[in-house]
Design a protein around this motif. Structure first.
Motif, PDB file in Angstrom:
ATOM      1  N   VAL A  35      -7.165 -10.567  -6.497  1.00  0.00           N
ATOM      2  CA  VAL A  35      -8.533 -11.084  -6.422  1.00  0.00           C
ATOM      3  C   VAL A  35      -9.325 -10.607  -7.642  1.00  0.00           C
ATOM      4  N   ILE A  36      -9.902 -11.559  -8.372  1.00  0.00           N
ATOM      5  CA  ILE A  36     -10.786 -11.208  -9.480  1.00  0.00           C
ATOM      6  C   ILE A  36     -12.164 -10.902  -8.902  1.00  0.00           C
ATOM      7  N   MET A  37     -12.550  -9.641  -8.895  1.00  0.00           N
ATOM      8  CA  MET A  37     -13.846  -9.256  -8.349  1.00  0.00           C
ATOM      9  C   MET A  37     -14.920  -9.168  -9.435  1.00  0.00           C
ATOM     10  N   GLY A  38     -14.529  -8.849 -10.679  1.00  0.00           N
ATOM     11  CA  GLY A  38     -15.514  -8.736 -11.745  1.00  0.00           C
ATOM     12  C   GLY A  38     -16.605  -7.751 -11.396  1.00  0.00           C
ATOM     13  N   LYS A  39     -17.850  -8.125 -11.674  1.00  0.00           N
ATOM     14  CA  LYS A  39     -18.983  -7.272 -11.320  1.00  0.00           C
ATOM     15  C   LYS A  39     -19.433  -7.617  -9.910  1.00  0.00           C
ATOM     16  N   MET A  40     -19.416  -6.615  -9.047  1.00  0.00           N
ATOM     17  CA  MET A  40     -19.688  -6.836  -7.628  1.00  0.00           C
ATOM     18  C   MET A  40     -21.139  -6.507  -7.287  1.00  0.00           C
ATOM     19  N   GLU A  41     -21.704  -7.263  -6.352  1.00  0.00           N
ATOM     20  CA  GLU A  41     -23.039  -6.958  -5.835  1.00  0.00           C
ATOM     21  C   GLU A  41     -22.960  -6.734  -4.336  1.00  0.00           C
ATOM     22  N   VAL A  42     -23.812  -5.890  -3.829  1.00  0.00           N
ATOM     23  CA  VAL A  42     -23.847  -5.616  -2.390  1.00  0.00           C
ATOM     24  C   VAL A  42     -24.554  -6.761  -1.677  1.00  0.00           C
ATOM     25  N   ILE A  43     -23.892  -7.293  -0.661  1.00  0.00           N
ATOM     26  CA  ILE A  43     -24.470  -8.352   0.163  1.00  0.00           C
ATOM     27  C   ILE A  43     -24.854  -7.741   1.502  1.00  0.00           C
ATOM     28  N   PRO A  44     -26.136  -7.702   1.860  1.00  0.00           N
ATOM     29  CA  PRO A  44     -26.546  -7.051   3.111  1.00  0.00           C
ATOM     30  C   PRO A  44     -26.053  -7.804   4.334  1.00  0.00           C
ATOM     31  N   ALA A  45     -25.877  -7.078   5.413  1.00  0.00           N
ATOM     32  CA  ALA A  45     -25.458  -7.683   6.677  1.00  0.00           C
ATOM     33  C   ALA A  45     -26.454  -8.745   7.104  1.00  0.00           C
TER      34      ALA A  45
END
Length: 330
Positions: A171-181
């Motif tokens: 899986v290419i994740m690159g730069k990840m951001e937090v996604i809130p619940a």
């Protein structure tokens, strides 16, 4: 020839601990393949590749490994034109994400588990991903990091031979951001980001947006296995928590709301309300709570905290009663 070189350079983590790497070997394949997994090559059981992937899978099964049987492991060999095209697309997007993020070290390629029915996995191998399978932290394709295999197993389905199947993907994740619940996000919040996670430090959910699902996810292995049913796995977890001691559902609910913060706390509260209104059974409540917390150990930790508070209150009451009795005797 270029695609073959790419296949031979693939690696899969050794889940047994440490940083050991297992590399594909073109010589480890056999021509045996099931009709429903056309284009895949079965890995011989006597090879180190088979042994490494099997050990990785069973390590992810944790306490259920002793009741799990690996029946076969298949490798995506890019033997058809569509498969070759997806290999090429994945390679191109690795370069693209690398350039966008300023260098090879920022591609952030991870391994992730994806489970489904035999029919769905067969369609993914033949035609690519066709649907989103998660929406607790944005709407997209959810995969679980290597050590959280059990999170994906709950969505697997046994086939007519009582076999279940799971994909191990790059899986290419690159730069990840937090996604809130509870978020309904469907795309990166800006061009800066490539993917989403529920937690940056210790992600449990790898979220690939729909627009990227067939360019940023590359199925590498299919593991066919026999294991306890999803219900049995869930009951095993419930029994493990019950062994920690008794606590009321309402007390656990209040502790979790405080422990998890506003966003997840609100989801827990809504779930608890459905349980009180008898819209959910106890098993369904536990299953939903596990999805929200995203971590077995976190749930157990909350339970311990709640139980310890209950024991602490009881101990304080006992001590107070003993002190009062002593004063009366005086």
């Amino acid at each position: 020839m270029e695609e073959q070189d790419d296949q031979e350079s693939m690696t899969v983590e050794d889940f047994g601990g440490g940083e050991a790497i297992l590399e594909d070997s073109a010589g480890s394949e056999t021509d045996d393949q099931p009709a429903h997994f056309i284009g895949l090559l079965k890995i011989g059981e006597e090879t180190w590749e088979y042994d490494g992937v099997k050990r990785a899978f069973l390590a992810g099964m944790k306490g259920n490994a002793k009741d799990t049987q690996v029946v076969a492991i298949y490798k995506n060999s890019a033997s058809t034109s569509p498969m070759k095209a997806r290999f090429a697309a994945f390679k191109s997007f690795v370069k693209l994400v690398s350039q966008k993020n300023g260098g090879q070290g920022n591609v952030n390629v991870k391994y992730g588990w994806y489970s489904g029915s035999k029919e769905e996995i067969s369609q993914i191998i033949s035609h690519g991903f066709g649907r989103c399978n998660g929406q607790s932290h944005g709407v997209g394709v959810y995969l679980s990091p290597t050590s959280f295999l059990l999170d994906r197993l709950e969505s697997s389905r046994a086939d007519e031979n009582d076999l279940r199947h799971i994909l191990l993907c790059k899986v290419i994740m690159g730069k990840m951001e937090v996604i809130p619940a509870g978020s309904k996000q469907r795309y990166p919040s800006s061009g800066e980001y490539d993917s989403g996670v529920d937690n940056l430090e210790a992600p449990r959910r790898l979220v690939v947006w729909t627009a990227f699902m067939n360019s940023h996810i590359l199925p590498v292995y299919i593991i066919s296995f026999k294991a306890p049913s999803s219900t049995t796995l869930l009951i095993n977890r419930m029994n493990e928590i019950r062994n920690l001691g008794f606590v009321t559902v309402s007390a656990l609910h209040l502790t979790m709301v405080k422990f998890l913060g506003p966003a997840k706390g609100a989801l827990i509260s809504r779930t608890y309300d459905d349980f009180v209104k008898r819209k959910l059974t106890g098993v369904q409540l536990f299953h939903t709570v596990r999805q929200i917390t995203g971590d077995d150990q976190l749930l157990i930790g909350i339970f311990k905290s709640c139980t310890n508070k209950r024991v602490g209150r009881a101990l304080r009451k006992t001590c107070a009663a003993q002190a009062a009795a002593e004063l009366r005797r005086r």
